[in-house]
Scaffold this motif. Structure first.
Motif, PDB file in Angstrom:
ATOM      1  N   ASP A  32      20.623 -13.947  17.732  1.00  0.00           N
ATOM      2  CA  ASP A  32      21.987 -13.636  17.315  1.00  0.00           C
ATOM      3  C   ASP A  32      22.055 -13.544  15.789  1.00  0.00           C
ATOM      4  OD1 ASP A  32      24.994 -13.760  18.455  1.00  0.00           O
ATOM      5  OD2 ASP A  32      24.888 -14.669  16.460  1.00  0.00           O
ATOM      6  N   VAL A  33      22.884 -12.639  15.304  1.00  0.00           N
ATOM      7  CA  VAL A  33      23.014 -12.425  13.857  1.00  0.00           C
ATOM      8  C   VAL A  33      23.353 -13.721  13.124  1.00  0.00           C
ATOM      9  CG1 VAL A  33      25.401 -11.590  14.247  1.00  0.00           C
ATOM     10  CG2 VAL A  33      24.300 -11.128  12.088  1.00  0.00           C
ATOM     11  N   ASP A  63      25.063  -3.766  10.146  1.00  0.00           N
ATOM     12  CA  ASP A  63      25.563  -2.599  10.891  1.00  0.00           C
ATOM     13  C   ASP A  63      25.926  -3.056  12.306  1.00  0.00           C
ATOM     14  OD1 ASP A  63      26.198  -0.055  11.720  1.00  0.00           O
ATOM     15  OD2 ASP A  63      24.124   0.645  11.891  1.00  0.00           O
ATOM     16  N   TRP A  65      28.244  -3.428  15.887  1.00  0.00           N
ATOM     17  CA  TRP A  65      29.035  -2.493  16.676  1.00  0.00           C
ATOM     18  C   TRP A  65      30.394  -2.353  16.000  1.00  0.00           C
ATOM     19  CZ3 TRP A  65      25.834   0.122  19.183  1.00  0.00           C
ATOM     20  CH2 TRP A  65      24.882  -0.403  20.049  1.00  0.00           C
ATOM     21  N   TYR A  66      31.114  -1.284  16.316  1.00  0.00           N
ATOM     22  CA  TYR A  66      32.225  -0.865  15.440  1.00  0.00           C
ATOM     23  C   TYR A  66      33.621  -1.229  15.920  1.00  0.00           C
ATOM     24  CZ  TYR A  66      28.170   1.533  13.841  1.00  0.00           C
ATOM     25  OH  TYR A  66      26.900   1.783  13.401  1.00  0.00           O
ATOM     26  N   HIS A 198      18.339   4.916  20.674  1.00  0.00           N
ATOM     27  CA  HIS A 198      19.399   3.927  20.375  1.00  0.00           C
ATOM     28  C   HIS A 198      20.717   4.690  20.195  1.00  0.00           C
ATOM     29  CE1 HIS A 198      21.802   0.934  18.279  1.00  0.00           C
ATOM     30  NE2 HIS A 198      20.921   0.020  18.665  1.00  0.00           N
ATOM     31  N   SER A 200      23.262   4.252  18.412  1.00  0.00           N
ATOM     32  CA  SER A 200      23.923   4.287  17.099  1.00  0.00           C
ATOM     33  C   SER A 200      22.905   4.294  15.961  1.00  0.00           C
ATOM     34  CB  SER A 200      24.860   3.087  16.968  1.00  0.00           C
ATOM     35  OG  SER A 200      25.594   3.194  15.782  1.00  0.00           O
ATOM     36  N   LYS A 202      20.999   5.187  12.741  1.00  0.00           N
ATOM     37  CA  LYS A 202      21.288   5.882  11.491  1.00  0.00           C
ATOM     38  C   LYS A 202      20.050   6.671  11.066  1.00  0.00           C
ATOM     39  CE  LYS A 202      25.188   3.817  11.318  1.00  0.00           C
ATOM     40  NZ  LYS A 202      24.956   3.321  12.669  1.00  0.00           N
ATOM     41  N   TYR A 207      19.921   5.643   4.945  1.00  0.00           N
ATOM     42  CA  TYR A 207      19.613   4.290   4.459  1.00  0.00           C
ATOM     43  C   TYR A 207      18.774   4.308   3.181  1.00  0.00           C
ATOM     44  CZ  TYR A 207      21.410   1.513   8.385  1.00  0.00           C
ATOM     45  OH  TYR A 207      22.217   0.874   9.295  1.00  0.00           O
ATOM     46  N   CYS A 226      19.580  -4.992  13.712  1.00  0.00           N
ATOM     47  CA  CYS A 226      18.768  -3.856  13.254  1.00  0.00           C
ATOM     48  C   CYS A 226      18.727  -2.680  14.198  1.00  0.00           C
ATOM     49  CB  CYS A 226      17.349  -4.335  12.990  1.00  0.00           C
ATOM     50  SG  CYS A 226      16.450  -4.778  14.500  1.00  0.00           S
ATOM     51  N   GLY A 227      19.197  -2.831  15.446  1.00  0.00           N
ATOM     52  CA  GLY A 227      19.164  -1.707  16.384  1.00  0.00           C
ATOM     53  C   GLY A 227      17.767  -1.147  16.516  1.00  0.00           C
ATOM     54  N   SER A 228      17.621   0.134  16.190  1.00  0.00           N
ATOM     55  CA  SER A 228      16.327   0.813  16.367  1.00  0.00           C
ATOM     56  C   SER A 228      15.348   0.525  15.226  1.00  0.00           C
ATOM     57  CB  SER A 228      16.556   2.311  16.452  1.00  0.00           C
ATOM     58  OG  SER A 228      17.037   2.793  15.205  1.00  0.00           O
ATOM     59  N   THR A 230      15.928   1.198  11.716  1.00  0.00           N
ATOM     60  CA  THR A 230      15.948   2.176  10.620  1.00  0.00           C
ATOM     61  C   THR A 230      15.661   1.512   9.271  1.00  0.00           C
ATOM     62  OG1 THR A 230      17.563   3.433  11.864  1.00  0.00           O
ATOM     63  CG2 THR A 230      17.346   3.991   9.535  1.00  0.00           C
ATOM     64  N   ASP A 246      17.582  -8.471  16.208  1.00  0.00           N
ATOM     65  CA  ASP A 246      18.671  -7.924  17.015  1.00  0.00           C
ATOM     66  C   ASP A 246      18.799  -8.835  18.229  1.00  0.00           C
ATOM     67  OD1 ASP A 246      20.067  -4.832  17.196  1.00  0.00           O
ATOM     68  OD2 ASP A 246      20.073  -6.012  19.055  1.00  0.00           O
ATOM     69  N   VAL A 247      20.010  -8.935  18.754  1.00  0.00           N
ATOM     70  CA  VAL A 247      20.224  -9.812  19.899  1.00  0.00           C
ATOM     71  C   VAL A 247      19.628  -9.212  21.189  1.00  0.00           C
ATOM     72  CG1 VAL A 247      22.465  -8.898  20.690  1.00  0.00           C
ATOM     73  CG2 VAL A 247      22.010 -11.369  20.812  1.00  0.00           C
ATOM     74  N   TYR A 251      16.302  -3.499  22.309  1.00  0.00           N
ATOM     75  CA  TYR A 251      16.196  -2.899  20.975  1.00  0.00           C
ATOM     76  C   TYR A 251      15.059  -3.509  20.163  1.00  0.00           C
ATOM     77  CZ  TYR A 251      20.632  -0.803  22.332  1.00  0.00           C
ATOM     78  OH  TYR A 251      21.601  -0.117  23.001  1.00  0.00           O
TER      79      TYR A 251
END
Ligand SMILES: C[S@@+](CC[C@H](N)C(=O)[O-])C[C@H]1O[C@@H](n2cnc3c(N)ncnc32)[C@H](O)[C@@H]1O
Length: 273
Positions: A32-33, A63, A65-66, A198, A200, A202, A207, A226-228, A230, A246-247, A251
């Protein structure tokens, strides 16, 4: 008071430092972040020992989720992200926060003490496949937040003519890069070699200036969502180092494949907030 997990922490730091020396980028097992940021704060306070040298982060990339679409909606989104910004500002002098402009706007007047708004950055993409009738979304926002001790590096963006002028002592000002970054969304044929699947991801092109403005070669970027990966790809391409987390197990596996690295285990006793 001495840290009861000091030996475990030292061993973990040793593994991360060795992996960074070898690969330039580390991905942690799913975390977790809040745990990643708490762990890095702990590493920072240990930084007087030799083994932690080089593990202090110069920049945190956030970054999340939005709060619309993928990732769902949280009622406490603003408070949650302000908490992450606070923790990130304790870990590094530069913090980037990504989101949609209408949501990011809510943070400008709520920045944690010690972080100020350096720049409102826009990623402009013309190729959004949105099918709504009306304005077609073509931008995302990134806030560049900085502590007083965060050093800016506009010199990284000088072209050859400007470098020559600078060497001759004739460069009267340092023109930084534009605050609008244009790069296509990674969909269809655009950036096919980069695409990971992924939802989302970027583009590296987006970056790249962020990393080069906030760090110099050898410095470390921490990306706890970090998602994918990037940030890791850009760090490697620019001679920086990166720690990614990343949680999501899916990913983290994506990052392993993308960057050709294996996840580093995080001892459970070090996972605290
Ligand atoms: C917008 S995406 C990041 C995309 C990334 N910048 C890229 O270029 O691929 C957000 C990421 O945050 C991760 N995430 C969501 N909640 C999290 C949490 N509590 N802790 C850590 N990561 C989290 C998601 O799994 C997702 O991969």
């Amino acid at each position: 008071m001495s840290d009861p997990d000091a030996a475990t922490l030292d061993a973990f730091i040793g593994v991360v430092a060795e992996s960074l020396d070898r690969d330039g980028v580390v991905v942690l097992e799913p975390l977790d972040v809040e745990h990643t940021l708490a762990l890095w704060a702990r590493i920072d306070t240990n930084c007087s020992t030799d083994v932690t040298d080089g593990l202090a982060a110069t920049c945190v990339m956030l970054d999340p989720w939005y709060n619309k679409g993928v990732g769902g909606v949280r009622d406490d989104y603003i408070a949650y992200v302000v908490g992450l910004l606070t923790a990130a500002g304790q870990v590094a002098p530069h913090v980037y926060l990504w989101g949609f402009p209408e949501i990011i706007a809510g943070f400008v007047d709520r920045l944690p003490e010690g972080l100020t708004l350096e720049a409102w950055l826009t990623w402009y993409y013309k190729n959004s496949p949105s099918v709504i009738r009306g304005w077609r979304s073509a931008q995302m926002t990134c806030l560049h937040l900085r502590r007083a001790d965060g050093v800016m590096h506009p010199e990284a963006f000088l072209n050859e003519a400007q470098l020559a002028k600078q060497a001759a002592g004739k460069l009267r000002y340092l023109p930084g890069p534009p605050s609008v970054i244009e790069a296509g969304l990674l969909v269809g044929f655009i950036g096919r070699n980069e695409q990971t699947g992924h939802p989302s991801q970027k583009p590296q092109k987006v970056y790249d200036p962020l990393v080069r403005m906030a760090t110099v070669a050898g410095e470390l970027v921490l990306d706890p969502m970090c998602g994918s990966g990037t940030t890791g790809a850009v760090a490697r391409a620019t001679g920086r180092r990166a720690v990614l987390a990343d949680v999501s197990d899916e990913y983290v596996a994506m990052v392993e494949e993308r960057l050709g690295i294996e996840r580093v285990a995080v001892p459970r006793s070090l996972v605290t907030c």
